[in-house]
Design a protein around this motif. Structure first.
Motif, short mmCIF file in Angstrom:
data_model
loop_
_atom_site.label_atom_id
_atom_site.label_comp_id
_atom_site.label_asym_id
_atom_site.label_seq_id
_atom_site.Cartn_x
_atom_site.Cartn_y
_atom_site.Cartn_z
N SER A 116 0.54 -1.17 -0.25
CA SER A 116 0.26 0.00 -0.12
C SER A 116 1.04 1.28 0.06
N VAL A 117 1.50 1.78 0.46
CA VAL A 117 3.26 2.48 0.76
C VAL A 117 3.14 2.24 -0.74
N ALA A 118 4.08 1.51 -1.40
CA ALA A 118 4.58 1.67 -2.33
C ALA A 118 3.78 1.94 -3.40
N ALA A 119 2.34 2.12 -2.86
CA ALA A 119 1.33 2.50 -4.27
C ALA A 119 1.34 4.20 -4.07
N VAL A 120 0.84 3.94 -2.75
CA VAL A 120 1.03 5.87 -2.86
C VAL A 120 2.02 6.62 -3.32
N PHE A 174 -6.45 -0.74 -7.16
CA PHE A 174 -5.81 -1.11 -8.03
C PHE A 174 -4.71 -2.33 -7.77
N PHE A 175 -3.54 -1.97 -7.14
CA PHE A 175 -2.51 -3.08 -7.27
C PHE A 175 -3.04 -4.37 -6.32
N GLY A 176 -4.15 -3.91 -4.68
CA GLY A 176 -4.43 -3.97 -4.01
C GLY A 176 -5.42 -5.21 -4.13
N LEU A 177 -6.52 -4.88 -5.09
CA LEU A 177 -7.41 -5.90 -5.50
C LEU A 177 -7.47 -6.69 -6.57
N ARG A 178 -5.69 -6.16 -7.10
CA ARG A 178 -6.04 -6.95 -8.98
C ARG A 178 -5.48 -8.14 -8.84
#
Length: 297
Positions: free
Chosen positions: A122-126, A190-194
């Motif tokens: 999550s941190v990487a995505a933000v 997006f990255f969490g649910l893909r």
């Protein structure tokens, strides 16, 4: 004897050649997420730009789909792809960063921070989404070029950039707050649910089935996020269509639009159905292209 000596000399030459090539192969491997993201974005923009233009007119002026299409017809085919260079530059760059930085930062954070994988990703995505916001000026110029009110002021990307220069660097980043909010949280979702969404799809046994699953997975996520962040994009578009003048806050611009549209959600979400279909197609293309290229590079 000559044949024997020649045979003995060949292995060192081949070994040296492999050693020389190995750093280049490693570099390609490290950059493949960036390259795949860039190519996926190019493919998407080229195919969906006219749809995006209709949606843009609806977000900016609150037009019905038919009226927005008629407005584009009056502008003529010559102007249909007007303004494509900024989104092409922006999307290829930002999606390369989105996929590439997400993977690199996830690996980096996992090595140095002992936290649950969900938190790390999550941190990487933000952080990846925040980095994408550096290229907000391209999104800003795209907004100006697509707005027919500015057709007489400038005819290309260079002129649009030049028109903003006299207002200072801050003018290029008008609408930065909604961009940061949208990029960060949409990346997390997006990255969490893909992965979970793809796991619930029928098991793919062929390359074409994998491609279909990737399209469906990306399309569903894109459509969902497109609806969720639609009001944010409406405010962003209004903020970025202005040249010069006061820098109004997000709540102030939102309130102004809300009053203009008779305080009705249906009016605020005008164009959302087209955005849903565009996002479904766009993110389906992006995710399928990205995953396909990732397998062959």
């Amino acid at each position: 004897m000559v044949d024997s000596e020649a045979h003995e000399k060949r292995p060192p030459i081949l070994t040296s050649s492999k050693q020389d090539l190995s750093p280049h192969i490693a570099n390609v491997g490290e950059m493949k997420h960036y390259l795949c993201g860039c190519c996926a974005a190019f493919n998407n923009v080229a195919l969906t730009f006219p749809i995006q233009k209709v949606l843009f007119r609806q977000q900016l002026y609150g037009l019905k789909t038919r009226d927005a299409v008629l407005q584009l017809r009056r502008d003529g085919f010559r102007n249909l792809y007007r303004g494509i260079l900024p989104p092409l530059m922006q999307k290829t760059t930002t999606l390369a960063l989105m996929f590439g930085l997400y993977e690199d930062l996830s690996c980096l954070l996992r090595k140095h921070i002992s936290t649950p994988e969900f938190a790390t990703r999550s941190v990487a995505a933000v952080l990846a989404g925040t980095t994408e916001a550096i290229f907000t000026p391209l999104e800003r110029v795209q907004t100006l070029l697509q707005d027919h009110k500015h057709h007489d002021k400038f005819t290309n990307t260079y002129q649009a950039f030049k028109a903003l220069r006299c207002h200072g660097i801050r003018e290029y980043y008008r609408g930065l707050v909604p961009v940061l909010f949208r990029n960060g949280f949409s990346n997390v979702l997006f990255f969490g649910l893909r992965g979970p969404i793809k796991e619930h799809l029928p098991t793919a046994t062929t390359h074409s089935a994998h491609l279909v699953n990737d399209f469906i997975c990306g399309g569903l996520l894109g459509a969902m996020l497109g609806i969720l962040f639609f009001p944010v994009n409406v405010v962003k578009t209004r903020m970025q269509s202005q040249i010069g003048g006061e820098f109004q806050s997000f709540p102030k611009v939102f309130q102004k639009i809300w009053l203009e549209r008779d305080r009705k959600l249906t009016n605020l979400f005008r164009g959302a159905h087209l955005n849903y279909h565009r996002s479904l197609i766009s993110w389906g293309i992006i995710n399928a292209t990205y995953e396909f290229l990732l397998k062959i590079i």
